[in-house]
Each structure stands twice: as C-alpha cells, then as structure tokens.
Design an enzyme around this catalytic site. Sequence first.
Site, mmCIF file in Angstrom:
data_model
loop_
_atom_site.group_PDB
_atom_site.id
_atom_site.type_symbol
_atom_site.label_atom_id
_atom_site.label_comp_id
_atom_site.label_asym_id
_atom_site.label_seq_id
_atom_site.Cartn_x
_atom_site.Cartn_y
_atom_site.Cartn_z
ATOM 1 N N SER A 1 0.869 -1.169 0.000
ATOM 2 C CA SER A 1 0.000 0.000 0.000
ATOM 3 C C SER A 1 0.905 1.218 0.000
ATOM 4 O O SER A 1 2.085 1.134 0.353
ATOM 5 C CB SER A 1 -0.933 -0.005 1.217
ATOM 6 O OG SER A 1 -0.200 -0.149 2.426
ATOM 7 N N GLU B 1 1.354 5.623 0.725
ATOM 8 C CA GLU B 1 0.853 6.839 1.362
ATOM 9 C C GLU B 1 1.221 8.054 0.521
ATOM 10 O O GLU B 1 2.362 8.202 0.085
ATOM 11 C CB GLU B 1 1.432 6.993 2.769
ATOM 12 C CG GLU B 1 0.939 8.269 3.472
ATOM 13 C CD GLU B 1 1.492 8.425 4.871
ATOM 14 O OE1 GLU B 1 1.035 7.676 5.763
ATOM 15 O OE2 GLU B 1 2.381 9.271 5.078
ATOM 16 N N ASP C 1 -1.281 15.932 15.463
ATOM 17 C CA ASP C 1 -0.266 16.723 16.154
ATOM 18 C C ASP C 1 -0.833 18.051 16.625
ATOM 19 O O ASP C 1 -1.861 18.524 16.140
ATOM 20 C CB ASP C 1 0.918 16.988 15.217
ATOM 21 C CG ASP C 1 1.608 15.709 14.784
ATOM 22 O OD1 ASP C 1 1.716 14.789 15.622
ATOM 23 O OD2 ASP C 1 2.026 15.627 13.617
ATOM 24 N N PHE D 1 13.158 13.883 10.264
ATOM 25 C CA PHE D 1 11.924 13.158 10.568
ATOM 26 C C PHE D 1 12.166 12.158 11.689
ATOM 27 O O PHE D 1 11.363 12.021 12.623
ATOM 28 C CB PHE D 1 11.435 12.397 9.331
ATOM 29 C CG PHE D 1 10.866 13.252 8.238
ATOM 30 C CD1 PHE D 1 10.593 14.596 8.437
ATOM 31 C CD2 PHE D 1 10.596 12.702 6.992
ATOM 32 C CE1 PHE D 1 10.060 15.389 7.419
ATOM 33 C CE2 PHE D 1 10.069 13.470 5.965
ATOM 34 C CZ PHE D 1 9.798 14.821 6.188
ATOM 35 N N HIS E 1 3.622 -1.135 3.877
ATOM 36 C CA HIS E 1 3.073 0.190 3.597
ATOM 37 C C HIS E 1 4.239 1.115 3.269
ATOM 38 O O HIS E 1 5.135 1.312 4.101
ATOM 39 C CB HIS E 1 2.314 0.712 4.819
ATOM 40 C CG HIS E 1 1.546 1.973 4.572
ATOM 41 N ND1 HIS E 1 0.458 2.021 3.723
ATOM 42 C CD2 HIS E 1 1.691 3.231 5.070
ATOM 43 C CE1 HIS E 1 -0.034 3.248 3.719
ATOM 44 N NE2 HIS E 1 0.698 4.010 4.512
#
Length: 288
Positions: free
Chosen positions: A12, A14, A106, A215, A265
Amino acid sequence: MTLDPLGPLNVSFEFFPPKTPEMEDALWRTVRRLEPLNPGFVSVTYGAGGSTRERTHATVKRLVEETRLKPAAHLTCVAATRDEVDAVARDYWQAGVRHIVALRGDSQVPGAPYQPHPGGYDYAVDLVAGLKRIADFEISVAAYPEVHPDAAGPGADLDNLKRKIDAGATRAITQFFFDNDVYFRFLDRVLAAGITVPVLPGIIPVSNFRQIAKFAAATGATIPAAMARHFDGLDDDPETRKLVAVAVAAEQVRGLAAAGIADFHFYTLNRADLCFALCHLLGLRAGA
C-alpha cells in the site's frame, strides 16, 4: 501479486495532499505511475494540526472518482468538534470511502504539547469508537515500534494501541523504522499483549538523508550507523542517492519478507520513482 521467490507480497502507498498546482501535477503523475501495481489501498494524510483538511478531502474524492485505487482517508482529532469530524466521516462514506486512518494528530502549535479540542474527540481511541458508531468503516491506526514521543513509556504506548484495536481498528501501520530487529521485538510484544490484527511495517525509501534524519529525530526512530554510512558523501549526488535508497529499502523489505512478513506500507513522499523501482526489485509487476 509478486513474482518474487520469497512469496506473494502486498503493498500500500501513502500520499500527502498537494499545496500548489505544481505539486498537484507531481502527485497525480505519482498516482498514475503506481496505480498499475494494484496496491491494496492508498492513504492520504492530513497536515499537522489538520491544516490540509480540505485538500485531503479533495484528493481522496478524486482518487475515488478517477482511479481504480481504494483510498484510505486520514482523519485526526485536532481542530474540530466531534460533530464536525462525524460530518466529515459521513461525507466520506457517502462518497464511497470505506477505509479511514484514524489518528490523534499533532498539536496545532509546533513544539507545544497536544491539547484535545474542546468538544472534540480527545484521542485516537475515541475517534475509532466514534467512527464505528457512524458506519462499518475499515479503520487503520498508527503503531510505534520505537514508542510514540508523547508516550509515558513502551508499556503505556502498547496499552494505547490495544485500546485502539479493542475499539474497532482492523489494522495498525507502523511509523517508519530502519532496524528490522526493532520491528520484530515490537511484534513479539504486540502478540504478547493479545493484539492479533495485522501490523504493517511502514517503509520509507530515503531520497533525502538529511530530511529523513530530521523526521527520525522528531519521531524517535533510530538510524543505524551502517545505513548512515551508505549515504555519507552523497548530499550533492542525488542520482547515486536514489540508487542507494532503493537498494537499502529493498534489503530491508527482503529481510522482513524472509521472516514471513507479506504486507508493506510505503511512504512515497509523493514520488513514484523510488517506490516503483523498489516494487520492481521485489517482483511486483504492473497488472499482475
């Protein structure tokens, strides 16, 4: 379906909603490039503090209307009342969206502690329960192999994941990680806690090492020294960096697949090149 001797792998992807016409064009080139790989679903993120809500909705609806893909819309608790979030969920259901990625979200103020919205859903577990009251959504939630930065500790973080599953979530998707042993140890703890839903590993090909390092620092993900060395000296060599990125990600996925993991993913960062090449190396073919 894959042709890889490791066995069938399912993927999958994103995406994030575009901010400019140029980014819009780039996103849809990515979508069209990856669509023939027949992913199980594609997710579309919210920005921090719910800042991309309308763009997320527009992207998801376009995916429904113009592609064969099955979109999963990210939905968060921030910046909205329960009634407002419920209205968004009903709108998605009416548009044919059956899969929601339910997240706390967030803080609206960067660096400030998260505060639930007055009259809103407090946390992801509350959002999951609310969504299940609205319709029989398929619901994915987040999992953190290296512990959510706001969690009191690994035990509390795992308890929170268990509550989300018990509230009706059907799968978890992990924050990206680079050390497979971290994921395997996390799976052991997940199973010991009685969590039996799929926990998909989140994989991010490293197109920009400096960006990913930022990140990782924000999310608590560790970067193995050996991996950092692979990208050493490539800051000004993007073409070589791409080749290394695909090789590193393929090695990670193959290591997971060899241990029996079949569902992955991929965080695309709205770029098709690395994920398409990675899928090709893993044996996935367009239309297979």
